[in-house]
Scaffold this motif. Structure first.
Motif: not given
Length: 329
Positions: A132-141, A154-163, A168-173
């Motif tokens: 698996m590869v951990l990817v983020v939007h380029p704007s994320l600092p 520092a920002r609990p539950a404020q960052i969203n992740y997609a699956s 699925t494997g994306n979700h459980m990873s």
């Protein structure tokens, strides 16, 4: 595929006659397939399963002289495609490109499924594996996986992740990442890796754990920022991306695998033919090069070895699912 020594006209005729006498009601595997084969991909186009399925299906069509037709059937984290496969006639003309998500993880997440993957499906041919590869939007600092963990802390539950779907494997990873780092992010579920990655690229979602095949082109085009891979070593196709271990997360390792499955009662000789042809396709230099570019490594196992591997993987993910606390109806 090992090919038997060429026989003369009389030898071929004698062999066919003997086969007909020994098993008149059974189709000799050399005669399979005699019509197009349906290859069910239980996710939307654009994901790792779809990419691999199309590469292998095209090569098998060329090898055996019959079409292997990809049929995308997304939904319910791959379970829609699984159920279609389980209910299909067990004649070898319906194959499923199964993966870690719905085969390895699904049984522990969905206790009320109407089928059992180990009882109702035959593990026919292992195909390939990828980190698996951990990817983020380029704007994320963030620049590293550790940076992401610090930001999420520092920002609990404020960052969203997609699956590609709940469970699925994306979700459980991602759930494993949250467990290891003791952080919280918000899960956004899609009907496949393709739509999920599209929204990460568009900035609607911040983060995704993707298979390498699904994300490679987007990473190379700088439309996604890759932070780390989940394998113990760096991926040969993406050597600049560090591992989770190098990123300061020593307890994180995931390998995502793919393989052909069929209804359990599919004749053993047909299963053997699919396995043999699949392994030959994987050894083809063009196929191996295409898979390698996507971060996929071919894995060859007999049906028996593959079945044992799948059983062990289901047990491994059961532990992860229990620790995550995720349970679905």
């Amino acid at each position: 595929m090992k090919v038997a020594a060429k026989l003369g006209k009389f030898g071929v005729g004698a062999m066919l006659l003997m086969a007909a006498i020994a098993a008149p009601a059974q189709t000799y595997p050399v005669n399979y397939p005699v019509k197009p084969v349906r290859v069910i991909v239980p996710f939307a186009p654009g994901g790792g399963t779809d990419i691999l399925g199309r590469v292998i299906a095209a090569k098998l069509s060329e090898q055996v002289g019959q079409q292997f037709l990809v049929d995308n059937r997304p939904g319910a984290a791959g379970n829609v495609g699984l159920e279609l496969t389980v209910k299909a006639p067990p004649d070898g003309y319906t194959l499923l490109v199964g993966s870690t998500s719905e085969i390895g993880i699904g049984p522990s997440l969905y206790p009320r499924l109407t089928f059992d993957v180990q009882r109702d499906l035959a593990a026919v041919a292992s195909l390939a594996a990828t980190p698996m590869v951990l990817v983020v939007h380029p704007s994320l600092p963030v620049k590293t996986a550790k940076d992401l963990a610090d930001l999420a802390r520092a920002r609990p539950a404020q960052i969203n992740y997609a699956s590609a779907g709940t469970g699925t494997g994306n979700h459980m990873s991602a759930e494993m990442f949250l467990h290891v780092t003791k952080t919280k992010m918000t899960h956004i579920s899609y009907k496949g890796a393709g739509p999920a990655l599209t929204d990460v690229v568009g900035g609607q979602v911040h983060v995704m754990f993707s298979t390498l095949p699904a994300a490679t082109a987007l990473i190379k085009a700088n439309r996604l920022k890759a932070l780390a891979v989940s394998s113990p070593q760096r991926a040969p196709s993406m050597p600049a991306i560090p591992t989770m271990l190098e990123s300061g997360l020593p307890n994180y390792e995931v390998e995502y695998w793919y393989g052909f499955f069929a209804p359990a009662a599919t004749p053993k000789d047909v299963q053997a033919r699919v396995n043999t042809e699949s392994q030959q396709a994987l050894r083809n230099s063009d196929v191996s090069a295409r898979l390698g570019e996507q971060g996929l490594q071919a894995i060859g196992k007999t049906p028996e070895q593959f079945a044992a591997f799948v059983k062990a993987d289901i047990a491994k993910w059961a532990t992860v699912v229990k620790a995550s606390g995720v349970k679905l109806d």
